[in-house]
Design a protein around this motif. Sequence first.
Motif, PDB file in Angstrom:
ATOM      1  N   PHE A 119       0.317 -19.429 -31.817  1.00  0.00           N
ATOM      2  CA  PHE A 119       1.499 -19.166 -30.906  1.00  0.00           C
ATOM      3  C   PHE A 119       1.649 -17.930 -31.071  1.00  0.00           C
ATOM      4  N   ASP A 120       1.660 -16.793 -29.956  1.00  0.00           N
ATOM      5  CA  ASP A 120       1.885 -15.402 -28.835  1.00  0.00           C
ATOM      6  C   ASP A 120       3.595 -15.910 -29.867  1.00  0.00           C
ATOM      7  N   GLU A 121       3.374 -14.458 -30.472  1.00  0.00           N
ATOM      8  CA  GLU A 121       4.598 -13.806 -31.032  1.00  0.00           C
ATOM      9  C   GLU A 121       5.649 -13.393 -29.797  1.00  0.00           C
ATOM     10  N   ILE A 122       4.746 -12.842 -29.357  1.00  0.00           N
ATOM     11  CA  ILE A 122       5.177 -11.673 -28.719  1.00  0.00           C
ATOM     12  C   ILE A 122       5.713 -12.370 -27.123  1.00  0.00           C
ATOM     13  N   THR A 123       4.926 -13.159 -25.979  1.00  0.00           N
ATOM     14  CA  THR A 123       5.357 -15.063 -24.987  1.00  0.00           C
ATOM     15  C   THR A 123       6.247 -15.299 -25.639  1.00  0.00           C
ATOM     16  N   PHE A 124       6.105 -15.614 -26.847  1.00  0.00           N
ATOM     17  CA  PHE A 124       6.813 -16.518 -27.462  1.00  0.00           C
ATOM     18  C   PHE A 124       6.247 -18.349 -26.450  1.00  0.00           C
ATOM     19  N   GLN A 125       5.219 -18.247 -26.387  1.00  0.00           N
ATOM     20  CA  GLN A 125       4.222 -19.171 -25.621  1.00  0.00           C
ATOM     21  C   GLN A 125       3.034 -20.359 -27.091  1.00  0.00           C
ATOM     22  N   LYS A 126       2.937 -21.403 -26.575  1.00  0.00           N
ATOM     23  CA  LYS A 126       2.225 -22.125 -27.058  1.00  0.00           C
ATOM     24  C   LYS A 126       0.550 -21.477 -26.339  1.00  0.00           C
ATOM     25  N   SER A 127      -0.176 -20.866 -27.434  1.00  0.00           N
ATOM     26  CA  SER A 127      -1.427 -20.216 -26.994  1.00  0.00           C
ATOM     27  C   SER A 127      -2.507 -21.818 -26.378  1.00  0.00           C
ATOM     28  N   GLU A 128      -4.210 -21.975 -26.231  1.00  0.00           N
ATOM     29  CA  GLU A 128      -4.997 -22.397 -25.288  1.00  0.00           C
ATOM     30  C   GLU A 128      -5.742 -23.523 -27.600  1.00  0.00           C
ATOM     31  N   ASN A 129      -5.756 -21.830 -28.294  1.00  0.00           N
ATOM     32  CA  ASN A 129      -6.196 -21.641 -29.126  1.00  0.00           C
ATOM     33  C   ASN A 129      -6.086 -22.979 -30.396  1.00  0.00           C
ATOM     34  N   TYR A 130      -6.924 -23.289 -30.551  1.00  0.00           N
ATOM     35  CA  TYR A 130      -6.321 -24.215 -32.124  1.00  0.00           C
ATOM     36  C   TYR A 130      -6.389 -23.072 -33.399  1.00  0.00           C
ATOM     37  N   ASN A 131      -5.417 -23.363 -33.996  1.00  0.00           N
ATOM     38  CA  ASN A 131      -4.874 -22.578 -35.343  1.00  0.00           C
ATOM     39  C   ASN A 131      -6.168 -22.624 -35.957  1.00  0.00           C
ATOM     40  N   GLY A 132      -6.063 -22.699 -37.495  1.00  0.00           N
ATOM     41  CA  GLY A 132      -7.301 -22.139 -38.912  1.00  0.00           C
ATOM     42  C   GLY A 132      -6.625 -23.736 -38.929  1.00  0.00           C
ATOM     43  N   GLN A 133      -5.744 -24.700 -39.409  1.00  0.00           N
ATOM     44  CA  GLN A 133      -6.292 -25.262 -40.165  1.00  0.00           C
ATOM     45  C   GLN A 133      -6.113 -26.547 -39.391  1.00  0.00           C
ATOM     46  N   THR A 134      -6.234 -26.773 -38.518  1.00  0.00           N
ATOM     47  CA  THR A 134      -6.665 -27.554 -36.997  1.00  0.00           C
ATOM     48  C   THR A 134      -8.432 -27.284 -36.889  1.00  0.00           C
ATOM     49  N   LEU A 135      -8.031 -26.058 -37.009  1.00  0.00           N
ATOM     50  CA  LEU A 135     -10.027 -25.666 -36.975  1.00  0.00           C
ATOM     51  C   LEU A 135     -11.246 -26.372 -38.183  1.00  0.00           C
ATOM     52  N   PHE A 136      -9.861 -26.273 -39.278  1.00  0.00           N
ATOM     53  CA  PHE A 136     -10.705 -26.382 -40.891  1.00  0.00           C
ATOM     54  C   PHE A 136     -10.930 -27.589 -41.257  1.00  0.00           C
ATOM     55  N   LYS A 137      -9.548 -28.476 -39.989  1.00  0.00           N
ATOM     56  CA  LYS A 137      -9.911 -29.681 -40.427  1.00  0.00           C
ATOM     57  C   LYS A 137     -11.300 -30.435 -39.601  1.00  0.00           C
TER      58      LYS A 137
END
Length: 178
Positions: A119-137
């Motif tokens: 989540f981009d905290e500046i634009t308040f938009q969801k990124s197209e990149n997976y977060n660490g938890q998703t990548l880890f799983k």
Amino acid sequence: WKNILKFQIINQNGKIILENENFMIADVTQLFWCLLYASFWNNNSFGIKQELLDYLRTILKIHNEDLSITVEQKNISFILQSMNIWSEIEHKVDEKLFVDIGLKNKIAIEIDGDTHYLFDEITFQKSENYNGQTLFKQKLLTKMGWNVIRISSHQWENLKSDNEKKIFLQKILPKQVF
């Protein structure tokens, strides 16, 4: 402030190895995933106890952070059944890990809602990149021999008819499923 916990982990000798009165649910979630990963590493050479993982999972369930069954999971499973494909929602991979939908031959369907992305905290938009938890799983399941098929919940919602959904699944699922 209901998401702040008093938390303590004690080793088998009774020594406190982790103590904090200001754990957020997100901290417990991260701790759970780190310990889960460590438990799979090198045949659990770190000695992570199943009881500890169960305890953390219980805390997350109490605070509604467990994996709940989504509308998308139910709908995808229904479509798969209409295609004569066996599926199980919240399929247990092993004692510590579940996938959104499990199919035969170690094929998993993971449904990615907004919480799976950075989540981009500046634009308040969801990124197209997976977060660490998703990548880890994803990495963990792949290491265990699973073929993981990812479906964006937004992508699924845009498919209007059951026929569109069947065609979509036929395109993304490996041939051994059929």
